[in-house]
Design a protein around this motif. Sequence first.
Motif, PDB file in Angstrom:
ATOM      1  N   LYS A  34       0.998  -1.162   0.053  1.00 59.97           N
ATOM      2  CA  LYS A  34      -0.075  -0.022   0.047  1.00 59.97           C
ATOM      3  C   LYS A  34       0.979   1.261  -0.095  1.00 59.97           C
ATOM      4  O   LYS A  34       0.545   2.275  -0.630  1.00 59.97           O
ATOM      5  CB  LYS A  34      -0.806  -0.201   1.177  1.00 59.97           C
ATOM      6  N   TYR A  35       2.001   1.231   0.751  1.00 58.95           N
ATOM      7  CA  TYR A  35       2.676   2.478   0.884  1.00 58.95           C
ATOM      8  C   TYR A  35       3.897   2.392  -0.057  1.00 58.95           C
ATOM      9  O   TYR A  35       4.938   3.281   0.120  1.00 58.95           O
ATOM     10  CB  TYR A  35       3.017   2.507   2.204  1.00 58.95           C
ATOM     11  N   GLY A  54      -9.658   3.053  10.513  1.00 62.03           N
ATOM     12  CA  GLY A  54     -10.135   3.705   9.419  1.00 62.03           C
ATOM     13  C   GLY A  54      -9.422   3.569   8.129  1.00 62.03           C
ATOM     14  O   GLY A  54      -9.795   3.793   7.158  1.00 62.03           O
ATOM     15  N   VAL A  55      -7.933   3.247   8.213  1.00 63.03           N
ATOM     16  CA  VAL A  55      -7.484   2.856   6.955  1.00 63.03           C
ATOM     17  C   VAL A  55      -7.813   1.658   6.167  1.00 63.03           C
ATOM     18  O   VAL A  55      -7.753   1.382   5.140  1.00 63.03           O
ATOM     19  CB  VAL A  55      -5.885   3.142   7.290  1.00 63.03           C
ATOM     20  N   TRP A  56      -7.656   0.615   6.948  1.00 60.48           N
ATOM     21  CA  TRP A  56      -8.011  -0.750   6.331  1.00 60.48           C
ATOM     22  C   TRP A  56      -9.452  -1.268   6.978  1.00 60.48           C
ATOM     23  O   TRP A  56      -9.750  -2.393   6.353  1.00 60.48           O
ATOM     24  CB  TRP A  56      -6.912  -1.883   7.164  1.00 60.48           C
ATOM     25  N   GLY A  57     -10.311  -0.534   7.552  1.00 63.22           N
ATOM     26  CA  GLY A  57     -11.518  -0.988   8.135  1.00 63.22           C
ATOM     27  C   GLY A  57     -12.038  -0.526   9.215  1.00 63.22           C
ATOM     28  O   GLY A  57     -11.395   0.528   9.809  1.00 63.22           O
ATOM     29  N   ALA A  58     -12.973  -0.950   9.802  1.00 64.42           N
ATOM     30  CA  ALA A  58     -13.457  -0.296  11.193  1.00 64.42           C
ATOM     31  C   ALA A  58     -12.807  -0.789  12.152  1.00 64.42           C
ATOM     32  O   ALA A  58     -12.924   0.000  13.485  1.00 64.42           O
ATOM     33  CB  ALA A  58     -14.772  -0.421  11.240  1.00 64.42           C
ATOM     34  N   GLU A  71      11.901   1.859  19.092  1.00 62.04           N
ATOM     35  CA  GLU A  71      11.305   0.459  18.423  1.00 62.04           C
ATOM     36  C   GLU A  71      10.260   0.573  17.290  1.00 62.04           C
ATOM     37  O   GLU A  71      10.240  -0.207  16.565  1.00 62.04           O
ATOM     38  CB  GLU A  71      10.912  -0.399  19.730  1.00 62.04           C
ATOM     39  N   ALA A  72       9.535   1.493  17.563  1.00 61.90           N
ATOM     40  CA  ALA A  72       8.463   1.813  16.654  1.00 61.90           C
ATOM     41  C   ALA A  72       9.038   2.389  15.379  1.00 61.90           C
ATOM     42  O   ALA A  72       8.576   1.830  13.967  1.00 61.90           O
ATOM     43  CB  ALA A  72       7.479   3.087  17.008  1.00 61.90           C
ATOM     44  N   GLU A  73      10.057   2.967  15.268  1.00 61.31           N
ATOM     45  CA  GLU A  73      10.811   3.428  13.998  1.00 61.31           C
ATOM     46  C   GLU A  73      11.467   2.180  13.236  1.00 61.31           C
ATOM     47  O   GLU A  73      11.165   1.927  12.095  1.00 61.31           O
ATOM     48  CB  GLU A  73      12.000   4.254  14.415  1.00 61.31           C
ATOM     49  N   ALA A  74      12.042   1.267  14.066  1.00 60.87           N
ATOM     50  CA  ALA A  74      12.635   0.135  13.485  1.00 60.87           C
ATOM     51  C   ALA A  74      11.444  -0.712  12.898  1.00 60.87           C
ATOM     52  O   ALA A  74      11.602  -1.359  12.095  1.00 60.87           O
ATOM     53  CB  ALA A  74      13.512  -0.606  14.482  1.00 60.87           C
ATOM     54  N   LEU A  75      10.311  -1.027  13.789  1.00 67.72           N
ATOM     55  CA  LEU A  75       9.157  -1.858  13.400  1.00 67.72           C
ATOM     56  C   LEU A  75       8.637  -1.367  12.080  1.00 67.72           C
ATOM     57  O   LEU A  75       8.301  -1.999  11.171  1.00 67.72           O
ATOM     58  CB  LEU A  75       8.372  -1.999  14.445  1.00 67.72           C
ATOM     59  N   ALA A  76       8.307   0.062  11.951  1.00 64.81           N
ATOM     60  CA  ALA A  76       7.786   0.644  10.870  1.00 64.81           C
ATOM     61  C   ALA A  76       8.464   0.218   9.372  1.00 64.81           C
ATOM     62  O   ALA A  76       8.239  -0.207   8.361  1.00 64.81           O
ATOM     63  CB  ALA A  76       7.586   2.047  10.854  1.00 64.81           C
ATOM     64  N   LYS A  77       9.978   0.478   9.631  1.00 65.31           N
ATOM     65  CA  LYS A  77      10.877   0.273   8.717  1.00 65.31           C
ATOM     66  C   LYS A  77      10.872  -1.267   8.176  1.00 65.31           C
ATOM     67  O   LYS A  77      11.069  -1.520   7.030  1.00 65.31           O
ATOM     68  CB  LYS A  77      12.235   0.363   9.075  1.00 65.31           C
ATOM     69  N   TRP A  78      10.906  -2.183   9.176  1.00 65.53           N
ATOM     70  CA  TRP A  78      10.533  -3.618   9.022  1.00 65.53           C
ATOM     71  C   TRP A  78       9.400  -3.811   8.242  1.00 65.53           C
ATOM     72  O   TRP A  78       9.660  -4.668   7.067  1.00 65.53           O
ATOM     73  CB  TRP A  78      10.643  -4.379  10.394  1.00 65.53           C
ATOM     74  N   VAL A  79       8.384  -3.454   8.586  1.00 63.19           N
ATOM     75  CA  VAL A  79       6.997  -3.598   8.036  1.00 63.19           C
ATOM     76  C   VAL A  79       7.114  -3.390   6.470  1.00 63.19           C
ATOM     77  O   VAL A  79       6.571  -3.948   5.484  1.00 63.19           O
ATOM     78  CB  VAL A  79       5.916  -3.089   8.629  1.00 63.19           C
ATOM     79  N   LEU A  80       7.698  -2.072   6.294  1.00 59.41           N
ATOM     80  CA  LEU A  80       7.588  -1.707   4.833  1.00 59.41           C
ATOM     81  C   LEU A  80       8.858  -2.280   3.734  1.00 59.41           C
ATOM     82  O   LEU A  80       8.625  -1.870   2.779  1.00 59.41           O
ATOM     83  CB  LEU A  80       7.973  -0.081   4.875  1.00 59.41           C
ATOM     84  N   THR A  81       9.401  -3.306   4.571  1.00 61.43           N
ATOM     85  CA  THR A  81      10.331  -4.134   3.595  1.00 61.43           C
ATOM     86  C   THR A  81       9.812  -5.790   3.308  1.00 61.43           C
ATOM     87  O   THR A  81      10.348  -6.358   3.072  1.00 61.43           O
ATOM     88  CB  THR A  81      11.741  -4.128   4.155  1.00 61.43           C
ATOM     89  N   GLN A  82       8.680  -5.672   3.924  1.00 65.56           N
ATOM     90  CA  GLN A  82       8.002  -7.183   3.879  1.00 65.56           C
ATOM     91  C   GLN A  82       7.483  -7.128   2.376  1.00 65.56           C
ATOM     92  O   GLN A  82       7.197  -6.195   1.631  1.00 65.56           O
ATOM     93  CB  GLN A  82       7.124  -7.459   4.807  1.00 65.56           C
TER      94      GLN A  82
END
Length: 82
Positions: A34-35, A54-58, A71-82
């Motif tokens: 998506k991103y 509201g982005v993916w449903g209710a 940790e949130a920055e690292a997790l976001a980066k990891w998610v975006l490389t999946q």
Amino acid sequence: MLADQALAQKKNCMACHAVEKKIVGPSYKDVSKKYAGQNANAKLVTKIMKGGAGVWGAVPMPANPQVSQAEAEALAKWVLTQ
Ligand code: HEC
């Protein structure tokens, strides 16, 4: 800091998410798709820490106070490389 699935597991993310398939929340592959090509890191960091809907449903994602900013920055980066 480098994140991987072990950190996501430790932080309880995998209770609602999987890499390949939707559970309660979207699969990380779908989030990444998506991103793709967007600079979504900061947006996802905020969402991971504070939750939202509201982005993916209710169904809302709850806040995750057990996750630090780093940790949130690292997790976001990891998610975006999946
Ligand atoms: C109780 C279930 C639950 C837990 C625990 C959870 N999530 Fe979610 N997550 C959701 C739901 C539901 C959504 C979809 C929210 C929406 O539609 O805006 C979501 C959305 C997301 C998104 C996409 C956000 C967007 O705006 O597109 C990311 C990235 C994410 N989660 C990462 C994580 C991470 C990392 C963790 C662990 C720290 C985590 N989630 C823990 C349920 C959960």
